[in-house]
Design a protein around this motif. Structure first.
Motif, short mmCIF file in Angstrom:
data_model
loop_
_atom_site.label_atom_id
_atom_site.label_comp_id
_atom_site.label_asym_id
_atom_site.label_seq_id
_atom_site.Cartn_x
_atom_site.Cartn_y
_atom_site.Cartn_z
N ALA A 46 6.52 89.57 122.70
CA ALA A 46 5.52 88.59 122.30
C ALA A 46 4.24 89.05 122.94
CB ALA A 46 5.91 87.20 122.80
N ALA A 47 3.36 89.66 122.15
CA ALA A 47 2.22 90.34 122.76
C ALA A 47 0.98 90.32 121.87
CB ALA A 47 2.61 91.78 123.08
N GLY A 48 0.81 89.24 121.12
CA GLY A 48 -0.33 89.21 120.20
C GLY A 48 -0.29 90.46 119.33
N ASN B 94 -11.48 95.08 120.03
CA ASN B 94 -10.18 94.44 120.20
C ASN B 94 -10.10 93.28 119.23
OD1 ASN B 94 -7.64 93.35 121.60
ND2 ASN B 94 -8.20 95.06 122.94
N ASP B 95 -9.03 92.49 119.32
CA ASP B 95 -8.83 91.39 118.37
C ASP B 95 -9.84 90.26 118.63
OD1 ASP B 95 -6.64 93.11 118.30
OD2 ASP B 95 -5.25 91.53 117.76
N ASN B 96 -10.23 89.59 117.54
CA ASN B 96 -11.25 88.53 117.65
C ASN B 96 -10.85 87.41 118.61
OD1 ASN B 96 -9.29 87.72 115.81
ND2 ASN B 96 -10.72 86.89 114.31
N THR C 7 -3.25 100.21 120.28
CA THR C 7 -3.54 99.01 119.47
C THR C 7 -4.11 99.37 118.10
OG1 THR C 7 -5.77 98.87 120.37
CG2 THR C 7 -4.06 97.63 121.53
N THR C 8 -4.12 98.34 117.26
CA THR C 8 -4.71 98.48 115.92
C THR C 8 -6.22 98.71 116.05
OG1 THR C 8 -4.74 96.07 115.86
CG2 THR C 8 -2.97 97.17 114.66
N GLY C 9 -6.82 98.20 117.13
CA GLY C 9 -8.25 98.43 117.36
C GLY C 9 -8.53 99.90 117.62
N GLU D 174 3.99 100.82 109.97
CA GLU D 174 4.46 101.86 110.87
C GLU D 174 5.35 101.28 111.97
OE1 GLU D 174 1.32 103.83 112.86
OE2 GLU D 174 2.46 105.69 113.04
N ARG D 175 4.91 100.19 112.56
CA ARG D 175 5.71 99.56 113.62
C ARG D 175 7.00 98.98 113.06
NH1 ARG D 175 0.55 96.43 116.38
NH2 ARG D 175 -0.31 98.26 117.44
N ALA D 176 6.94 98.46 111.83
CA ALA D 176 8.13 97.84 111.24
C ALA D 176 9.24 98.86 110.99
CB ALA D 176 7.76 97.12 109.95
N1 ARG Z 1 -3.09 92.96 117.89
C1 ARG Z 1 -3.34 94.25 118.45
C2 ARG Z 1 -2.22 95.20 118.10
O1 ARG Z 1 -1.18 94.75 117.74
C3 ARG Z 1 -3.53 94.23 119.95
C4 ARG Z 1 -2.40 93.67 120.75
C5 ARG Z 1 -2.51 93.92 122.23
N2 ARG Z 1 -1.61 93.05 122.95
C6 ARG Z 1 -1.44 93.00 124.28
N3 ARG Z 1 -0.61 92.12 124.75
N4 ARG Z 1 -2.08 93.77 125.07
O2 ARG Z 1 -2.34 96.38 118.18
#
Ligand code: ARG
Length: 265
Positions: free
Chosen positions: A105-107, A195-197, A156-158, A113-115
Motif C-alpha cells: 500500500a504505497a500510493g 511527483n503525484d499531485n 516512480t511514474t513521475g 508493466e507492473r501488473a
Molecule cells: N504513484 C507513483 C507511482 O506509483 C508514486 C508512488 C510513490 N509511493 C511511495 N510510497 N513512495 O509510481
C-alpha cells in the motif's frame, strides 16, 4: 543389516521437506484463505514517507492508505504491521514476490508493466503528475526546465514521465524517497521536482514558499498490490472491503480526513 540405497534416502528427505513446506503454509493462512507471512498480522510494505497516504506522526504510521488497509486487516481479524522499504523494490515486485510482506500500500499507480509482476486491487484513488517549484521560480512548465535540474523519485511514474517528456538538456536527479525530493526543491538543490499531485498539494500547504506550478494529465489510478498469482483470496478481500467502504460512506469519511474535502466525482 542393509543400508538404504542413496536414492531412497534422497527421496525420503524430499518428502519430509515438502510435508514441512505444506505445514508451514497451512499455519499462515487466515480462515478466509488469505496467505500471510506472519501469524496474526497483515504485513504491509510501503515506501515512507508518502504523506498523506502513509507517514510517521507521533511515533505511529498513519494516513489514507493506512486507514483503508486497517479495514482489510480488521475484516481478516489481523493486525496491520507496516514495513518501510524503498518504493523501487515495491513496484518491481521484489518485496511481494520474496515474501517480505503480504501486500503493498504505497500510493502506487496501476500500470501495465507492473501488473506483469504483481497483482493489483481495483483502483482506489485518482492521481496525476505535478510539478513542485519555489514560488517566484518563474518555472511553470516542463519546457521552462530546459537547461535546469529536476528531482524525480526512484522507480516512480513521475520518473518515467520526466524521462519521456522533459527537455533533453534538463538534468534529472534521482532521489530514493519523497521527502528527499521535496527538500531538494525547498533548499534549491534542484529547480523543480515531479511527483503525484496529492502529495505535492499536501506539502505546499505547510510550505508556503513552494507551489505546484502545473499538473500533467497522466490519468493515474492507485491500487493495492499482492504477490503475482499468489494470493487471490487476499485480493478478493481487499476488493470487497474497498467496495463496501465506498458504498457505506467509510471511504468518503477517510478521504475527507486526509484531504479535507470530499472526493471528486
Ligand atoms: N504513484 C507513483 C507511482 O506509483 C508514486 C508512488 C510513490 N509511493 C511511495 N510510497 N513512495 O509510481
Amino acid at each position: 543389516m542393509q543400508l538404504p540405497s542413496l536414492p531412497a534416502v534422497a527421496a525420503a528427505t524430499v518428502l519430509a521437506l515438502s510435508l514441512a513446506g505444506c505445514a508451514a503454509e497451512e499455519a499462515t493462512k487466515t480462515e478466509s484463505g488469505a496467505k500471510i507471512v506472519d501469524e496474526g498480522k497483515l504485513t504491509v510494505c510501503t515506501g515512507l514517507p508518502y504523506k498523506p497516504f502513509q507517514f510517521e506522526q507521533g511515533g505511529d504510521i498513519v494516513g489514507f492508505d493506512v486507514e483503508l488497509i486497517d479495514l482489510v486487516a480488521e475484516e481478516l481479524g489481523l493486525e496491520q504491521t507496516i514495513i518501510d522499504t524503498p518504493f523501487e523494490g515495491i513496484q518491481s515486485g521484489q518485496a511481494l514476490n520474496t515474501g517480505k510482506c503480504d501486500l503493498a500500500a504505497a500510493g502506487m499507480t496501476i500500470t501495465e508493466e507492473r501488473a506483469e509482476v504483481i497483482d493489483f486491487s481495483e483502483p482506489y484513488f485518482e492521481a496525476t503528475q505535478a510539478l513542485l517549484v519555489k514560488v517566484s521560480s518563474g518555472v511553470s512548465s516542463l519546457e521552462d526546465l530546459a537547461g535546469k535540474s529536476m528531482a524525480v523519485q526512484e522507480g516512480t511514474t513521475g520518473e518515467l514521465y520526466a524521462e519521456e517528456n522533459a527537455p533533453e538538456d534538463t538534468t534529472l536527479r534521482v532521489f530514493e524517497d519523497l521527502a528527499l525530493l521535496q527538500t531538494a526543491v525547498k533548499t534549491g538543490q534542484v529547480d523543480a521536482g515531479i511527483n503525484d499531485n496529492g502529495v505535492l498539494y499536501d506539502y505546499v500547504k505547510d510550505n508556503p514558499e513552494l507551489e505546484v506550478a502545473t499538473e500533467f494529465d497522466t490519468g493515474e489510478e492507485y491500487g493495492f498490490a499482492v504477490k503475482k498469482d499468489g494470493n487471490e483470496s487476499l485480493l478478493e478481500t481487499i476488493n470487497d472491503v474497498l467496495a463496501k467502504a465506498q458504498d457505506d460512506g467509510t471511504y468518503d469519511e477517510i478521504y475527507k480526513k486526509w484531504f479535507s474535502e470530499a472526493p471528486k466525482g
